[in-house]
Design an enzyme around this catalytic site. Sequence first.
Site, PDB file in Angstrom:
ATOM      1  N   LYS A  31      54.703  46.334  48.481  1.00 28.33           N
ATOM      2  CA  LYS A  31      55.774  47.144  47.900  1.00 28.33           C
ATOM      3  C   LYS A  31      55.274  48.379  47.166  1.00 28.33           C
ATOM      4  O   LYS A  31      56.013  49.336  46.963  1.00 28.33           O
ATOM      5  CB  LYS A  31      56.639  46.296  46.963  1.00 28.33           C
ATOM      6  CG  LYS A  31      55.964  45.893  45.671  1.00 28.33           C
ATOM      7  CD  LYS A  31      56.937  45.150  44.761  1.00 28.33           C
ATOM      8  CE  LYS A  31      56.288  44.790  43.426  1.00 28.33           C
ATOM      9  NZ  LYS A  31      57.228  44.102  42.525  1.00 28.33           N
ATOM     10  N   LYS A  33      51.064  49.425  46.057  1.00 29.03           N
ATOM     11  CA  LYS A  33      49.766  49.919  46.494  1.00 29.03           C
ATOM     12  C   LYS A  33      48.916  48.775  47.020  1.00 29.03           C
ATOM     13  O   LYS A  33      48.881  47.699  46.431  1.00 29.03           O
ATOM     14  CB  LYS A  33      49.024  50.590  45.330  1.00 29.03           C
ATOM     15  CG  LYS A  33      49.696  51.857  44.809  1.00 29.03           C
ATOM     16  CD  LYS A  33      48.884  52.444  43.672  1.00 29.03           C
ATOM     17  CE  LYS A  33      49.541  53.725  43.136  1.00 29.03           C
ATOM     18  NZ  LYS A  33      48.768  54.287  42.008  1.00 29.03           N
ATOM     19  N   THR A  37      47.959  43.943  42.051  1.00 29.89           N
ATOM     20  CA  THR A  37      47.705  44.031  40.616  1.00 29.89           C
ATOM     21  C   THR A  37      46.222  44.102  40.315  1.00 29.89           C
ATOM     22  O   THR A  37      45.766  44.925  39.516  1.00 29.89           O
ATOM     23  CB  THR A  37      48.333  42.826  39.892  1.00 29.89           C
ATOM     24  OG1 THR A  37      49.757  42.884  40.031  1.00 29.89           O
ATOM     25  CG2 THR A  37      47.972  42.816  38.409  1.00 29.89           C
ATOM     26  N   HIS A 436      11.386  33.748  35.740  1.00 33.34           N
ATOM     27  CA  HIS A 436      11.169  34.126  34.343  1.00 33.34           C
ATOM     28  C   HIS A 436      10.711  35.587  34.287  1.00 33.34           C
ATOM     29  O   HIS A 436       9.904  36.008  35.113  1.00 33.34           O
ATOM     30  CB  HIS A 436      10.070  33.237  33.723  1.00 33.34           C
ATOM     31  CG  HIS A 436       9.668  33.665  32.349  1.00 33.34           C
ATOM     32  ND1 HIS A 436      10.420  33.375  31.236  1.00 33.34           N
ATOM     33  CD2 HIS A 436       8.588  34.379  31.909  1.00 33.34           C
ATOM     34  CE1 HIS A 436       9.826  33.873  30.169  1.00 33.34           C
ATOM     35  NE2 HIS A 436       8.701  34.493  30.547  1.00 33.34           N
TER      36      HIS A 436
END
Length: 459
Positions: A31, A33, A37, A436
């Site tokens: 609806k 883009k 969200t 490490h």
Amino acid sequence: MRIVVLGGGPGGYVAAIRAAQLGAEVTIIEKNKIGGTCLNIGCVPTKVLLHTAEMIENLNCAEDIGIKFDKFTFDWDRVMNRKIEVVNQLVDGVKGLLISNNIEIIIGLGEFNTDKSIIITNGEECGKIIEFDACIIAVGSESSIIPIKGINLEGVVTSEEALSFKEIPGKMLIIGGGVIGSEFAEIYSAFGSKVTIVEMADSILPMIDKEIVSITREKLLSKNIQIMESARVLEIYKKDSLIVKVEFEDEIIEVDADKVLVAAGRKANTDSIKFEKIGIKSNRGMINVDTNMRTNLKNIYAVGDCNGGIMLAHVASAEGIVAVENIMNIKSEIDFKTIPSTIYTKPEIASVGMDEAEAIKKGLKVNVGRFPLMANGKSLIMGEEGLVKIVAERETEEILGVQIIGPRATDIIAEGALAIRLEATVNELITTIHAHPTVSESVMEAATNVFGHAIHLPR
């Protein structure tokens, strides 16, 4: 196989691409883009601002590591423009993926016409009817608006508006101390706002391990963020600024703010698709699905925030793949035990599986290993603190959960998710050699401390 996907967010576009890979003819209807969200007004732009906020915090501590300069400033317009640039690049990338997979893209509002067709109700293709063999609903969610007097006043905003302020508010009150509220507190505090969080529960981040939250709480307080827990907003009214009436510790306190952010949860964005008229069952707007993401109609599926499950982008994507594969007769399910939760405060928080309290509540006998990051070389170099916790079943030594607060926690948590997915034991984690110096060494050290013999902790 003709598949229509309603929604172009992480659930929808991933489902569409996977369907195309499996040979389906696919149409995706969005609806607004592509990217939904998450990419446009959620995860991605929020993390752009959080990254900048982290850099500001690091610069404020630069003298601690021997870097001196007289003064630094930031350009808010440039910060906003960079957010837009990152969003646009990712959205364009997703569009390119859809096009390369020969997926038809329709920008418009789609609603159910029948249980085998969708009608477009706005946009350039308004009135067009698209028939399908299967449909995947992936319409996502929107901010919940709580019923408080004054909630519609100018300056009272949701997270969407808070991502696009023209200027930084001097004072900001946030209603809700969950993930969204805590992240926005971190952002605007770093940019100089005086921030207050009001949380109804007895703790911010109420779904997170209490030991982890206690560290986050202290960090937020150290940044002059005021936190009101077990508190309730009664009313918002306008004077010279916004005034928020808060019930806190048996008193009514008035807090003034330039902006009030409502971050009190999200609700399914299902109203516009008219799913009820074809008989899809739901609960409070959340669409009911089975473990295959199928609704009560055998050819219609629902994924992501709109199905009442876990509201996370990576969950939506996984559910989209599960839905498509089941449509295409490939047996597929999600192992919900392995879903990580991530929060991008500083330090970051990440968790997967059960925390200590949850395991005990389920009647499990557990051992817990802890390793503070002040004993980790890489964290010390970075000037960071935190904690790694590992929860293991006492008899079998199977890893049940991992909780991390510290630098790069949101990246390291994947190791915990994989361990739980493979039903790994504590010893298997210990005997996996970790590089490490890295922060991830702390995961191995926490595992050794399940048995009480971490190498880099005093006895």
